[in-house]
Design an enzyme around this catalytic site. Structure first.
Site, PDB file in Angstrom:
ATOM      1  CG  ASP A  88      -1.948   1.008   1.310  1.00 44.87           C
ATOM      2  OD1 ASP A  88      -2.403   1.441   0.237  1.00 44.87           O
ATOM      3  OD2 ASP A  88      -2.351   1.393   2.425  1.00 44.87           O
ATOM      4  CB  THR A 260      -9.406   4.301   9.974  1.00 44.69           C
ATOM      5  OG1 THR A 260      -8.297   5.036   9.432  1.00 44.69           O
ATOM      6  CG2 THR A 260      -9.977   5.044  11.157  1.00 44.69           C
TER       7      THR A 260
HETATM    8  O1  LIG Z   1      -6.667   4.157   2.257  1.00 46.37           O
HETATM    9  C1  LIG Z   1      -6.309   3.463   3.186  1.00 46.37           C
HETATM   10  C2  LIG Z   1      -5.075   2.661   3.065  1.00 46.37           C
HETATM   11  O2  LIG Z   1      -4.429   2.883   1.847  1.00 46.37           O
HETATM   12  C3  LIG Z   1      -7.024   3.363   4.491  1.00 46.37           C
HETATM   13  O3  LIG Z   1      -8.009   4.341   4.634  1.00 46.37           O
HETATM   14  P1  LIG Z   1      -8.753   4.539   6.056  1.00 46.37           P
HETATM   15  O4  LIG Z   1      -7.862   5.382   6.903  1.00 46.37           O
HETATM   16  O5  LIG Z   1     -10.034   5.247   5.719  1.00 46.37           O
HETATM   17  O6  LIG Z   1      -8.999   3.194   6.623  1.00 46.37           O
HETATM   18  O1  LIG Z   2      -3.077   4.727   3.874  1.00 40.86           O
HETATM   19  C1  LIG Z   2      -2.455   4.579   4.898  1.00 40.86           C
HETATM   20  C2  LIG Z   2      -2.704   3.393   5.729  1.00 40.86           C
HETATM   21  O2  LIG Z   2      -3.766   3.633   6.616  1.00 40.86           O
HETATM   22  C3  LIG Z   2      -1.439   2.954   6.418  1.00 40.86           C
HETATM   23  O3  LIG Z   2      -1.064   3.792   7.431  1.00 40.86           O
HETATM   24  P1  LIG Z   2       0.391   3.672   8.118  1.00 40.86           P
HETATM   25  O4  LIG Z   2       1.358   4.333   7.184  1.00 40.86           O
HETATM   26  O5  LIG Z   2       0.185   4.369   9.426  1.00 40.86           O
HETATM   27  O6  LIG Z   2       0.677   2.201   8.287  1.00 40.86           O
HETATM   28 ZN   LIG Z   3      -4.627   4.881   1.133  1.00 42.00          ZN
END
Ligand SMILES: O=C(CO)COP(=O)(O)O
Ligand SMILES: O=C[C@H](O)COP(=O)(O)O
Ligand SMILES: [Zn+2]
Ligand SMILES: [Zn+2]
Length: 311
Positions: A88, A260
Site C-alpha cells: 500500500d 482505520t
Molecule cells: O486508504 C487506506 C489505506 O491505503 C485506508 O483508509 P482509512 O484510513 O479510511 O482506513
Molecule cells: O493509507 C495509509 C494506511 O492507513 C497505512 O497507514 P500507516 O502508514 O500508518 O501504516
Molecule cells: Zn490509502
C-alpha cells in the site's frame, strides 16, 4: 489460495462488486481477516504500508516484506478462498523492490504528490519493472486530504478524468486510485460526507480498469462509542457511510482500502477488556475482544461490498 491481485480485481470489475483491502501490521489482525473471509466465502486483499514493513522488520525492509509474504502465504495456502498481498502507498523504490522480491501479489506506486507528468513517468517505470516480474500495479491520481504517517496532503486535489485516461493508456497501470473526496484516518469530514460521484463515473468510463477507493473507512459509531466509554478521545471522528461506498461500487470501485475501521474496532475491544479485567496480563486474552471486533468489521464489509460468496 495465494493469487494475483489482478485476478481478484478483474473478476470484481466484471461482476460489479468490490473487494476490501485490509491493512495489517501483525499476526492478530491477519488471523481475523482470514477467518472472516473464509466464513463469508469471499476473496480478500491484505495490504501493508511502508510503515508496516518497517515495523515488522524492525527497520529491515527486506526482512519485513519477507515476513509478511511468509505469514500471508501460510494462511492463504491452507484455505479455499483467493487471497492476495499488496504493498500500500509505495513511495520509495526500496519498498517496491523489497515487495516484488519477497513475492507480494501487487504493489502500489503512489507518486500522487508529484505533478501529473512526473507521476506518469514514475508510474510507467514501476509498471515496466513490476510487470517483468508478473506483478500488477496500482497508482494514484489526484490527492487525498488528511494526514496519516507518511501519507499526507494539505488539501483535496480531485482527479481529472481526461488526465486519468491519458495516464492509464501511457503507463499501462492495472488499477487506479482516483481522489474523489475521501481522506485517510478517522476524521474525514466536518459535516456530511461529500464525494464526487460524477467524477468517479467519468474516470471509469474513460479508463475501464478496476478502481480503488482509499480512505474508505466508515468509522462505525458502535466502536467509536465503545472506545469512548472506555476513555478513548475520538471526538469528531467521521467516516464514509456504507451507503456512499455502495454508490461508489456501482460506479466502478472494485477495491476498498480499510485500515482505520480495524484500528478503532480493535482499540475499543482492547480498552474494554483491560478496564474490565484489571488483573489480566496475558496478551492472548486481552487481545481477544479487539480481535473479535476486527472480524466483525471484516465480515460486515465483505457483505456490503458484495464480495461475500464470490470466492
Ligand atoms: O486508504 C487506506 C489505506 O491505503 C485506508 O483508509 P482509512 O484510513 O479510511 O482506513
Ligand atoms: O493509507 C495509509 C494506511 O492507513 C497505512 O497507514 P500507516 O502508514 O500508518 O501504516
Ligand atoms: Zn490509502
Ligand atoms: Zn496517496
Amino acid at each position: 489460495m495465494y493469487v494475483s491481485t489482478k485476478e481478484i480485481l478483474n473478476k470484481a470489475s466484471k461482476e460489479f462488486y468490490a473487494v476490501p483491502a485490509f491493512n495489517i501490521n501483525n499476526l492478530e489482525f491477519l488471523m481475523k481477516i482470514i477467518e472472516g473471509a473464509v466464513e463469508k466465502n469471499a476473496p480478500v486483499i491484505i495490504e501493508t504500508s511502508e510503515g508496516a514493513i518497517k515495523y515488522a522488520g524492525n527497520g529491515d525492509i527486506y526482512r519485513g516484506a519477507r515476513l509478511f509474504v511468509k505469514m500471508v502465504r501460510e494462511f492463504a495456502e491452507t484455505v479455499n478462498i483467493p487471497i492476495a498481498l499488496h504493498l500500500d502507498h509505495g513511495k520509495h523504490m526500496e519498498f517496491i523492490a523489497a515487495a516484488i522480491r519477497a513475492g507480494y501479489s501487487s504493489v502500489m506506486i503512489d507518486a500522487s504528490h508529484e505533478p501529473f507528468k512526473e507521476n506518469l513517468k514514475i508510474t510507467k517505470e514501476v509498471v515496466k519493472w513490476a510487470h517483468a516480474s508478473g506483478i500488477s500495479v496500482e497508482a494514484e491520481l489526484g490527492q487525498l486530504a488528511g494526514i496519516e504517517d507518511n501519507v499526507s496532503a494539505e488539501k483535496n486535489v480531485l482527479i481529472d478524468p481526461e488526465e486519468a485516461k491519458i495516464f492509464v493508456e501511457e503507463t499501462g497501470v492495472d488499477f487506479l486510485a482516483p481522489a474523489i473526496g475521501t481522506s485517510h484516518g478517522a476524521f474525514k469530514f466536518k459535516g456530511e460526507a461529500k464525494l464526487d460521484f460524477e467524477r468517479l463515473k467519468r474516470v471509469k468510463e474513460l479508463t475501464g480498469i478496476p478502481l480503488v477507493l482509499h480512505g474508505a473507512s466508515s468509522v462505525p459509531e458502535k466502536y467509536v462509542k465503545l472506545a469512548e466509554e472506555f476513555e478513548a478521545n475520538l471526538g469528531g471522528a467521521k467516516g464514509v457511510p456504507a451507503e456512499e461506498i455502495k454508490k461508489c461500487v456501482k460506479l466502478g470501485i472494485n477495491k476498498v482500502n480499510t485500515d482505520t475501521d480495524l484500528r478503532i474496532a480493535f482499540v475499543a475491544g482492547l480498552r474494554k477488556h483491560l478496564k474490565e479485567n484489571p488483573k489480566e496480563f496475558d496478551p492472548r486474552k486481552y487481545f481477544k475482544e479487539g480481535m473479535n471486533f476486527v472480524k466483525e468489521v471484516v465480515m460486515d464489509r465483505l457483505e456490503f461490498l458484495g464480495a461475500a460468496g464470490k470466492a
